[in-house]
Design a protein around this motif. Structure first.
Motif, mmCIF file in Angstrom:
data_model
loop_
_atom_site.group_PDB
_atom_site.id
_atom_site.type_symbol
_atom_site.label_atom_id
_atom_site.label_comp_id
_atom_site.label_asym_id
_atom_site.label_seq_id
_atom_site.Cartn_x
_atom_site.Cartn_y
_atom_site.Cartn_z
ATOM 1 N N LYS A 17 -9.370 3.539 -3.667
ATOM 2 C CA LYS A 17 -8.948 2.301 -3.014
ATOM 3 C C LYS A 17 -9.519 2.162 -1.608
ATOM 4 C CE LYS A 17 -6.810 0.790 -6.466
ATOM 5 N NZ LYS A 17 -7.421 -0.341 -7.192
ATOM 6 N N TYR A 51 0.824 -1.213 0.000
ATOM 7 C CA TYR A 51 0.000 0.000 0.000
ATOM 8 C C TYR A 51 0.857 1.261 0.000
ATOM 9 C CZ TYR A 51 -3.844 -3.182 0.885
ATOM 10 O OH TYR A 51 -4.756 -4.204 0.780
ATOM 11 N N TYR A 62 -1.171 -7.523 -6.812
ATOM 12 C CA TYR A 62 -2.070 -6.406 -6.540
ATOM 13 C C TYR A 62 -1.766 -5.193 -7.421
ATOM 14 C CZ TYR A 62 -4.190 -2.565 -3.826
ATOM 15 O OH TYR A 62 -4.901 -1.449 -3.434
#
Length: 344
Positions: free
Chosen positions: A329, A14, A48
């Motif tokens: 997100k 992230y 991802y």
């Protein structure tokens, strides 16, 4: 190709998402390429991020190859005039990369350049610019003397805090979290030394670039680097730093090994003792990073990264936690954690 950006990732998908978003914005007007070398992350980072950044070159290692080796994998295939080593837990402004490349273009004798880094709380990170890690400077850093007398030229030579953080300077050592390197300098000095698994490789490379006849600059272009103060006080960090310094001095100053080894060994004992005392004296449940008077949230869709960075750097609000919200997100990124608003 003007710029090749190399990012080594290990289990911070992230933070890397945010980093790549900022880098993508910052390279819109630059002929560039972006490499992400994943050191066998367990958080499925590549799976991802690949669909989100189709223009990024992903290199997937089957084991943790270490920082130096992973960077070298990408550098060997990169074709940019400049190579930027960048940590995945950084955020750059939309104009940052243009400015640093322009500076390098205007200073042909410059072999490498670093920038002003602030952490996720807006605090200046002293490793943004460093002096040569002589045995004395390293000893002062390890024992905390440099922290007690940060502006002293005698005791503060490691982080050279006596040099204004808001002015450009020639320096000795840069941080691998943001290290812009002229390709010609790499060709003369060589790539990162893979003997260093983690820590010390940026010191070694900076030293070799200087030895190759190039200048090294610190430029007060501000970026965010999510690195907490607790890392520097952790005993494991002290041990790893100690080992890296020994590798450096065995390599470049073999005749000073005995004195340096005893100085650093004493420094490690001092650091361990101070760390233990801090833990004993700290109140139960106390955390220096958790007592916030204010929480300030930036919306990444409404404000530029450059504006966020400028606000954090200029306001210098005490007891303030800064968050960056990514609506698409549904995540909020803060120092040390990721918050999912949808799950609240």
């Amino acid at each position: 190709m003007k710029l090749s950006i190399v990012i080594v990732n290990y289990n911070v998908k992230y933070y890397l998402l945010q980093c790549l978003d900022s880098v993508t914005r910052a390279t819109r007007l630059i002929a560039s390429e972006i490499f992400v070398v994943d050191n066998c992350s367990a958080d499925r980072s590549v799976e991802y991020l690949k669909p989100l950044f189709p223009n990024v070159h992903f290199i997937e290692n089957r084991e943790n190859a270490g920082f130096s080796k992973a960077n070298n994998q990408a550098i060997e295939t990169a074709c940019g005039e400049y190579v930027l080593l960048l940590n995945p837990d950084t955020v750059v402004g939309e104009d940052t990369l243009i400015r640093v490349c322009d500076f390098m273009d205007a200073h042909p004798g410059a072999g490498a350049l670093g920038v002003k880094m602030i952490d996720g709380y807006g605090r200046f990170l002293p490793e943004s610019k460093r002096g040569f890690p002589s045995p004395w400077n390293a000893f002062c850093k390890m024992t905390g003397l440099s922290a007690l007398f940060p502006l002293s030229k005698t005791f503060g030579g490691y982080h050279i805090r006596y040099l204004d953080e808001n002015k450009p300077h020639k320096v000795d050592i840069l941080s691998g979290a943001f290290m812009l390197i002229r390709r010609q300098a790499l060709d003369k000095s060589g790539l990162l030394d893979e003997t260093f698994f983690m820590y010390g490789e940026d010191i070694d490379l900076s030293y070799r670039i200087g030895q190759a006849g190039f200048d090294i600059y610190y430029l007060p272009e501000t970026i965010i680097h999510y690195k907490g103060e607790s890392t520097r006080k952790d005993l494991r960090y002290v041990k790893i730093f100690h080992e890296a310094m020994l590798i450096f001095f065995r390599k470049h100053y073999p005749h000073s090994n005995t004195l340096f080894k005893w100085m650093i060994r004493f420094a490690v004992i001092m650091a361990a003792t101070l760390s233990a005392l801090r833990k004993l004296l700290r109140r139960p449940g106390y955390s220096s990073e958790c007592n916030y008077g204010k929480v300030f949230t930036f919306n990444a869709d409404d404000i530029s990264y450059a504006q966020m960075i400028r606000a954090m750097d200029e306001n210098k609000l005490k007891d303030t936690l800064y968050q960056i919200y990514h609506p698409q997100k549904q995540i909020i990124i803060t120092p040390g954690e990721i918050i999912y608003p949808a799950a609240q």
